[in-house]
Write an enzyme that holds these catalytic residues in place. Structure first.
Site, PDB file in Angstrom:
ATOM      1  N   GLY A   1       0.656  -1.265  -0.114  1.00  0.00           N
ATOM      2  CA  GLY A   1      -0.044  -0.055  -0.003  1.00  0.00           C
ATOM      3  C   GLY A   1       0.721   0.969   0.076  1.00  0.00           C
TER       4      GLY A   1
ATOM      5  N   TYR B   1     -12.189   2.289  14.567  1.00  0.00           N
ATOM      6  CA  TYR B   1     -11.321   2.716  13.698  1.00  0.00           C
ATOM      7  C   TYR B   1     -11.156   4.225  13.770  1.00  0.00           C
ATOM      8  CZ  TYR B   1      -8.713   4.038   9.369  1.00  0.00           C
ATOM      9  OH  TYR B   1      -7.868   4.657   8.461  1.00  0.00           O
TER      10      TYR B   1
END
Length: 326
Positions: free
Chosen positions: A60, A210
């Protein structure tokens, strides 16, 4: 107008729309992509002789950040949990950039023992550290805990990087000017620091967990920058954008949506631009405690600007990790 003629006119309009809409979207595609891509780091700064640690740099935006900094000449430590993936990424970066100083080291942010071992080995092997990029993260995990009993999002995204930074801070100070870059998210706007239930044992939602952890990143950066005033070590946080990456792998729905709408998501290279900007841009030499998006300052939520919450989170984090960080 006769019914038959009206019907033909109607169908003609439908068919015309069916044909023209895709053409319109096709024509607009370059402009849409340009908007989605966001800002780019324009700095040409070289990093020869500089030492960099990037957590989660095996995939990523972490991998793209490592590639960029390696191209600038830095010695890049790829700190990741999966050594095999890390070696594959490092090998590709070495081959592409010609920089052989791309090194893989084991680091599991879900285990404080692993974090301490990584820091101990690094400090024994490297005499300098100029840039620390706390990039690794987890998202939308089913409820689980780290090896030390912390809720997974809080444990990896915040506490793991909090401890790593603590263990490496003196080396950063000795190597100053130095920079700490914390990858947060726009999701911090939806976060709250729930001191009464930090580990989600009373109530848990993976999406909110999150968000809470990303708010913790912003607050940690804010308090860290305050404490580092005068040391020539800066700390900034950032939102990389919505990036097409493996971060959503824990959610089937989000994985499906990411594939469906990938055209409207940043590529990992595009998502890495703000991380690179915060790490190398000359105009940020003395900028600290700020939050960036698309290579420019961005709006921080009111909760992310709460100094009292930042101080309390710092104190609670130290207690949880069993450290004294004054």
């Amino acid at each position: 107008m006769e019914p038959a003629a009206a019907t033909l006119t109607c169908w003609g309009a439908v068919l015309g729309t069916a044909v023209s809409l895709p053409l319109l979207l096709l024509a607009a595609a370059p402009y849409v992509r340009r908007y989605v891509a966001g800002g780019q780091c324009k700095s040409t700064a070289k990093l020869d002789g500089k030492v960099v640690i990037i957590t989660g740099a095996n995939t990523g935006i972490g991998k793209e950040t490592a590639r960029d900094l390696a191209r600038r000449g830095a010695r890049v430590i790829v700190a990741c949990r999966d050594i095999a993936k890390g070696e594959a990424a490092a090998s590709a970066i070495r081959a592409e950039t010609g920089n052989q100083q791309v090194i893989v080291k084991k680091l599991d942010l879900a285990d404080t023992k692993s974090i301490r071992e990584f820091a101990e080995n690094f400090l024994a092997e490297e005499k300098e550290l100029h840039i620390l990029i706390n990039n690794a993260g987890v998202m939308l995990c089913p409820y689980s805990k780290t090896a030390d009993g912390f809720e997974m999002h809080l444990g990896v995204n915040h506490l793991g990087h909090f401890l790593l930074t603590f263990l490496l801070l003196e080396r950063l100070k000795q190597s100053a000017p130095a920079r700490i870059v914390n990858v947060s998210s726009l999701a911090h706007h939806g976060g709250r620091i729930r001191f009464h239930d930090l580990h989600g044992e009373k109530s848990y939602n993976c999406g909110l967990a999150y968000c809470h952890s990303k708010l913790a990143n912003v607050l940690f950066t804010r308090e860290l920058a305050r404490r580092l005033q005068g040391t020539k070590v800066t700390a900034n946080s950032l939102h990389p954008g919505s990036v097409y990456s493996e971060l959503v792998r824990h959610s089937f729905v989000m994985t499906w949506l990411w594939k469906m709408f990938s055209f409207f998501l940043k590529t990992p290279w595009e998502g890495a631009q703000t991380s690179v900007y915060c790490a190398v841009a000359e105009e940020l030499d003395s900028v600290t405690g700020q939050y960036f998006s698309d290579c420019q300052p961005a709006y921080v939520s009111p909760w992310g600007r709460d100094d009292e919450t930042a101080k309390k989170l710092w104190s609670v984090s130290c207690e949880l990790l069993g450290i004294q960080w004054d």
